[in-house]
Design a protein around this motif. Structure first.
Motif, short mmCIF file in Angstrom:
data_model
loop_
_atom_site.label_atom_id
_atom_site.label_comp_id
_atom_site.label_asym_id
_atom_site.label_seq_id
_atom_site.Cartn_x
_atom_site.Cartn_y
_atom_site.Cartn_z
N ASP A 1 48.83 29.21 32.03
CA ASP A 1 48.58 30.19 31.31
C ASP A 1 47.58 30.08 30.38
O ASP A 1 46.77 30.97 29.88
CB ASP A 1 49.96 30.83 30.84
N SER A 2 47.37 28.77 29.71
CA SER A 2 46.43 28.33 28.68
C SER A 2 46.28 27.00 28.79
O SER A 2 47.06 26.10 29.81
CB SER A 2 47.10 28.69 27.37
N GLY A 3 45.11 26.31 28.42
CA GLY A 3 44.75 24.97 28.39
C GLY A 3 43.38 24.89 27.73
O GLY A 3 42.77 25.95 27.69
N VAL A 4 42.92 23.61 27.76
CA VAL A 4 41.71 23.33 26.99
C VAL A 4 40.68 23.79 28.07
O VAL A 4 39.49 24.24 27.75
CB VAL A 4 41.70 21.62 26.71
N PHE A 5 40.73 23.96 29.36
CA PHE A 5 39.81 24.21 30.39
C PHE A 5 39.87 25.65 30.55
O PHE A 5 39.02 26.38 31.10
CB PHE A 5 39.88 23.47 31.61
N VAL A 6 41.18 26.25 30.35
CA VAL A 6 41.26 27.69 30.66
C VAL A 6 40.96 28.81 29.51
O VAL A 6 41.56 28.76 28.70
CB VAL A 6 42.57 28.05 31.26
N LYS A 7 39.94 29.55 30.07
CA LYS A 7 39.43 30.61 29.28
C LYS A 7 39.91 32.12 29.54
O LYS A 7 40.42 32.77 28.81
CB LYS A 7 38.05 30.56 28.90
N SER A 8 39.49 32.13 30.89
CA SER A 8 39.87 33.45 31.63
C SER A 8 40.47 33.41 32.86
O SER A 8 39.87 32.91 33.78
CB SER A 8 38.58 34.25 31.60
N LEU A 9 41.85 33.84 32.93
CA LEU A 9 42.21 33.96 34.28
C LEU A 9 41.88 34.82 35.12
O LEU A 9 42.11 34.85 36.49
CB LEU A 9 43.85 34.17 33.83
N ASP A 10 41.08 35.82 34.77
CA ASP A 10 40.60 36.90 35.47
C ASP A 10 39.42 36.51 36.31
O ASP A 10 38.61 37.30 37.05
CB ASP A 10 40.16 38.25 34.74
N SER A 11 38.63 35.34 35.85
CA SER A 11 37.16 34.99 36.25
C SER A 11 37.27 34.06 37.40
O SER A 11 37.69 33.04 37.25
CB SER A 11 36.41 34.46 35.01
N LEU A 12 37.04 34.71 38.68
CA LEU A 12 37.17 33.85 39.80
C LEU A 12 35.95 32.84 39.75
O LEU A 12 36.16 31.68 40.26
CB LEU A 12 36.84 34.58 40.91
#
Length: 530
Positions: free
Chosen positions: A306-317
């Protein structure tokens, strides 16, 4: 040469695939006086690639195939891959491009129905103008400019590599999973029934006789690609498992196993949707996992936290594909380095180390982790197990089981890479592995090319990247949770075969484990949804 074939099912999978082949293209080595015309190997360029083989550790012929353009003269160098997508999923990508610009003859009396083409992205326009993937004139990519994987594809694909399920249409905003052709993209009462979702839908679509993207495509395109290999090193399959593509890919893989590669290493990389699933969606994911893992040598579930240092947008393929590719490309790197390099390993060796499976047993890889410097993210394993269907009490007990379960590492593999000294790579791996058991460490003194270092990962050419994959006994607990779900929510007429497969799979991870032995709520299994 041990060639690797790549099969990609869905727009999400094609984003990962595009990142992957962009990375492979960046490994190419040309003389300064030779144009860096991406993946175009004319007679001179091909000779330079061969003569400069000492400049790169990567054997480009493992992932790319030499060929001749439709003009019978131009020599080409295109990926060894097949990419499936829905109608419109290819974006602005042309089937017949600069290498293969002669389209089939169309009868003069044929009625032409032209669909408005999607405009090329600014990045592709600049790439076509400069002919170089390293040009400073290329615009910076972002989630807004990479809705289609074709918006940043650096390579030319062979026309027969692009396959289309024409009965459904794709739109990155209004129909990210696809809709039956003719259905309004703006919604409506029947929209949910028209989406390209569900394991059964994919199975039926593959079997449709008029569907040239199914069995017919494998009998022609895949067979042709396979016959071009001197010695097949394995097949990588990337698929969106939370849509009908899961069922479609499982049918394709079953056919491949039965008719083409019964003994070759096949790794399935299953990309899962973030967030909670509805019960029907979770049932489809379970059926997909069982079908794909039973036909594959190894099944690797991929899921963003759900979150993390690399993860900014879960919607961006585009962004998700870059993160997944960092794991995918690094873990499979030893299978693409040149013979004689210390990091060299066959794909089958990497799989065996990660699962310690024999005779088709223990296919599921339960843990995939990435570390860049001090930053780390998990992209598989527990992230792919949803407990959203449970009530609060069952969810609490499930999480307690996972916490209390003794973790036995059954198999593991890892790769540490970077343009660094042996001591620096060893220290980076030690920080990453910590007290956990990771084996078969592959030392690859090779940095990820700066040209494909994605902004969302904040990578630099000096970074050391460590990636590991392993199977553990905790998978038995997770599969036990899935069994409980099937008992409670799947109709009795459908659950028998599913439970049998789950039971067989679970015992591969802990022969002494029984779901409920540690205080589980077995009474929940008596509920029925009939």
């Amino acid at each position: 040469m041990h060639e690797l074939l790549h099969l990609s099912f869905s727009a999400a999978a094609n984003h990962l695939t595009t990142h992957f082949f962009n990375t492979q293209e960046a490994y190419f080595s040309y003389d300064e006086d030779i144009s860096t015309n991406y993946t175009i190997a004319n007679e001179n360029n091909e000779a330079k690639i061969k003569s400069n083989s000492s400049q790169t550790k990567i054997d480009n012929y493992i992932s790319f195939r030499p060929g001749i353009g439709r003009d019978g003269v131009t020599e080409t160098f295109t990926p060894r891959c097949l990419l499936w997508d829905l109608k419109g999923g290819h974006g602005s990508l042309k089937t017949y491009n600069e290498l293969y610009d002669t389209a089939p003859d169309i009868p003069s009396d044929a009625v032409k129905i032209e669909i408005p083409r999607i405009e090329e992205s600014k990045y592709i326009k600049a790439l076509n103008a400069t002919g170089s993937t390293t040009s400073p004139e290329l615009p910076t990519l972002s989630s807004d400019t990479t809705r289609y994987w074709a918006d940043y594809c650096n390579v030319f694909h062979h026309p027969r590599s692009l396959l289309e399920v024409s009965g459904y249409v794709y739109d990155p905003i209004r129909a990210p999973k696809g809709l039956v052709r003719g259905t309004s993209l703006d919604g409506g009462r029947q929209r949910s029934n028209a989406e390209f979702r569900g394991w059964e839908t994919g199975v039926e679509e593959f079997k449709t006789e008029i569907n040239s993207a199914g069995a017919e495509a494998l009998d022609t395109q895949f067979r042709s690609m396979l016959e071009e290999c001197d010695m097949l090193g394995g097949v990588n399959v990337v698929v969106d498992v939370d849509s009908a593509w899961g069922g479609f890919a499982s049918e394709a893989l079953s056919m491949i196993r039965d008719e083409y590669t019964p003994k070759s290493a096949v790794v399935v990389w299953g990309m899962e949707d973030p967030g909670d699933l509805r019960r029907d969606e979770l049932k489809s994911r379970i059926e997909t996992m069982l079908a794909l893992s039973s036909a594959a040598t190894a099944y690797v579930p991929l899921a963003l936290p759900d979150s993390g240092v690399f993860v900014k947008s879960l919607d961006s393929l585009w962004e998700a594909g870059a993160i997944y590719n960092l794991a995918f490309e690094t873990l499979t790197l030893p299978a693409r380095v040149r013979v004689g390099e210390s990091a060299r390993a066959e794909l089958s060796e990497l799989i065996e180390a990660a699962t310690k499976g024999v005779e088709g047993e223990r296919q599921i890889v339960s843990d995939v982790r990435i570390a860049v410097g001090e930053n780390e993210v998990a992209v598989g394993g527990e992230n792919s197990v949803s407990d959203s269907w449970m009530d609060a009490r069952s969810r609490r007990r499930s999480r307690e089981r996972l916490t209390q379960a003794k973790t036995t590492v059954l198999g593991s593999t890892g790769v540490v890479r970077g343009n660094a000294s042996e001591e620096e790579l060893t220290n980076a791996w030690a920080r990453f592995a910590g007290k956990d058991t990771w084996a078969l460490v592959r030392d690859a003194r090779l940095a990820i090319p700066r040209t494909v270092a994605s902004p969302e990962l904040a990578l630099s050419a000096a970074d050391i990247v460590s990636v590991g994959a392993r199977s553990t006994s905790r998978t038995a607990v997770q599969l036990g949770n899935i069994e409980s779900f099937v008992q409670r929510w799947v109709r009795s007429s459908e659950r028998g075969e599913i439970l049998e497969q789950l039971e067989e799979t679970r015992h591969q991870y802990s022969s002494s484990y029984r779901y409920g032995d540690d205080g589980g709520d077995d009474d929940d299994d008596d509920d029925d949804d009939d």
